[in-house]
Design an enzyme around this catalytic site. Sequence first.
Site, mmCIF file in Angstrom:
data_model
loop_
_atom_site.group_PDB
_atom_site.id
_atom_site.type_symbol
_atom_site.label_atom_id
_atom_site.label_comp_id
_atom_site.label_asym_id
_atom_site.label_seq_id
_atom_site.Cartn_x
_atom_site.Cartn_y
_atom_site.Cartn_z
ATOM 1 N N ASP A 182 -10.053 16.432 0.724
ATOM 2 C CA ASP A 182 -8.912 16.938 0.171
ATOM 3 C C ASP A 182 -8.687 18.312 -0.182
ATOM 4 O O ASP A 182 -9.668 18.851 -0.390
ATOM 5 C CB ASP A 182 -8.808 16.127 -1.496
ATOM 6 C CG ASP A 182 -7.624 16.502 -2.102
ATOM 7 O OD1 ASP A 182 -6.583 16.328 -1.706
ATOM 8 O OD2 ASP A 182 -7.776 16.854 -3.329
ATOM 9 N N GLU A 266 -5.424 14.011 4.789
ATOM 10 C CA GLU A 266 -4.033 13.891 4.548
ATOM 11 C C GLU A 266 -3.245 14.367 5.409
ATOM 12 O O GLU A 266 -3.245 15.642 5.699
ATOM 13 C CB GLU A 266 -3.670 13.930 2.973
ATOM 14 C CG GLU A 266 -3.807 12.863 2.042
ATOM 15 C CD GLU A 266 -3.280 13.479 0.655
ATOM 16 O OE1 GLU A 266 -2.522 12.648 0.284
ATOM 17 O OE2 GLU A 266 -3.501 14.532 0.416
ATOM 18 N N CYS A 319 -7.931 5.232 -9.378
ATOM 19 C CA CYS A 319 -9.168 5.469 -9.387
ATOM 20 C C CYS A 319 -9.951 4.845 -8.133
ATOM 21 O O CYS A 319 -9.894 3.837 -7.725
ATOM 22 C CB CYS A 319 -9.775 4.574 -10.503
ATOM 23 S SG CYS A 319 -11.502 4.693 -10.876
ATOM 24 N N CYS A 322 -12.259 1.594 -9.386
ATOM 25 C CA CYS A 322 -11.845 0.155 -9.475
ATOM 26 C C CYS A 322 -10.490 -0.001 -8.949
ATOM 27 O O CYS A 322 -9.905 -1.239 -9.108
ATOM 28 C CB CYS A 322 -11.962 -0.034 -11.146
ATOM 29 S SG CYS A 322 -10.666 0.976 -11.822
ATOM 30 N N CYS A 341 -11.816 1.391 -15.567
ATOM 31 C CA CYS A 341 -13.380 1.204 -15.379
ATOM 32 C C CYS A 341 -14.023 1.890 -16.385
ATOM 33 O O CYS A 341 -15.269 2.037 -16.522
ATOM 34 C CB CYS A 341 -13.952 1.396 -13.959
ATOM 35 S SG CYS A 341 -13.711 2.850 -13.393
ATOM 36 N N ASP A 348 -10.012 15.854 -7.751
ATOM 37 C CA ASP A 348 -10.057 16.197 -6.507
ATOM 38 C C ASP A 348 -11.173 15.467 -5.705
ATOM 39 O O ASP A 348 -10.909 15.028 -4.518
ATOM 40 C CB ASP A 348 -10.497 17.707 -6.298
ATOM 41 C CG ASP A 348 -9.106 18.555 -6.709
ATOM 42 O OD1 ASP A 348 -8.195 18.186 -6.847
ATOM 43 O OD2 ASP A 348 -9.510 19.785 -7.237
HETATM 44 ZN ZN ZN Z 1 -11.614 3.064 -12.517
#
Ligand code: ZN
Length: 374
Positions: A182, A266, A319, A322, A341, A348
């Site tokens: 990133d 990216e 996230c 999850c 979660c 980052d």
């Molecule tokens: Zn999560």
Amino acid sequence: MAKRAYKERFYPTPEQALLLAKSFGCARFVWNNTLAYRTEAYQQHGQSVSHSAAEKRLVVLKAEYPWLGDVSSVILQQTLRDQKAAFDNFFNPKLKARYPRFKRKDSRQSIRLTKAAFRYRDGEITIAKSKVPLPIRWSRPLPCAPSSITISQDHAGRYFISCLCEFTPKVLPVTPKMTGIDLGLTDLFITSEGVKSGNPRHLKRHEARLAHLQRQLAKKQKGSNNRNKLRRKVARLYAKIADCRRDAIHKATRTLVNENQVLCVESLNITGMVKNRSLAKAISDAGWGEFVRQLEYKAEWAGRQLVKVSQWLPSSKTCHGCGHKVEKLPLSQRRWHCEGCGQAIDRDINAAKNIRTAGLAGLACGATGAGAVA
Ligand SMILES: [Zn+2]
């Protein structure tokens, strides 16, 4: 075989400096004159001027302005080829390049010389119409005779030569490591393994000084001697900062490519981002575009794979644990608590992990290293 540019500084003799000043001037004249002609032909008659028509016109220009004969004609022909390339880029819908611009006397000057306009012998380079070799301060020997050279002079008045050489890249031994990268503001980059690069500290000091000098410069009277002196000082410091930055990026990309077999980043829309003013300075400072460019060629030479992930991937807002997605995540929020979660996530590192996952998924379904994975 790959091509690599070797850039070195050199210190021309007074005669060479004069010849180069003339060459820069003539190349700029041919560029601007041809660009004006092309623009007018298009605006007034809807016609586009072909490369061969521009070449024929150069003969007429040389008859009309005999001083163009003071410099090697190879330089002027190369100027036309460069302009053709600039137009080709402009008309290529994939590149979104800008309309070619007029060259200014007070910006960086450069000329490109093909083999007919210079001689390479015993590790020395002599350009056409000059008797002695260019006094180049070599930091390393060239691997072979260059196929072309670019000579430039920056804002600070320094001369550089960039020699394009063909060479066989050394493929690195395969490693099982794969990483997501990133690109950040506080840190130049953050990896999915949690490595934060930091930004070179000395840069900050130089930048504070630059800001100070620029404020002083704004107060000085236009055209005054003091202003000119200060302007040169600013240009020199600016060049130094650019050098530091490039150096830091070289080190970072070298390490990343050495350590990882697959690198996921990216794909960035730099032009779109720089329009966002608050981010503009920080982004250009961090040199993201340069970072990705270096990763690209170093990965290719080393036999590594660079995977570009779509810039529209919500890498920061999802996230990694999850898959829970938040609607908004202001830039100031460095950590967030996932409602899905319950884990606390470093913004980052989470983004880097998502980039890694998306990149590897893209690889698995057959996307190539060069293309973007949507
Ligand atoms: Zn999560």
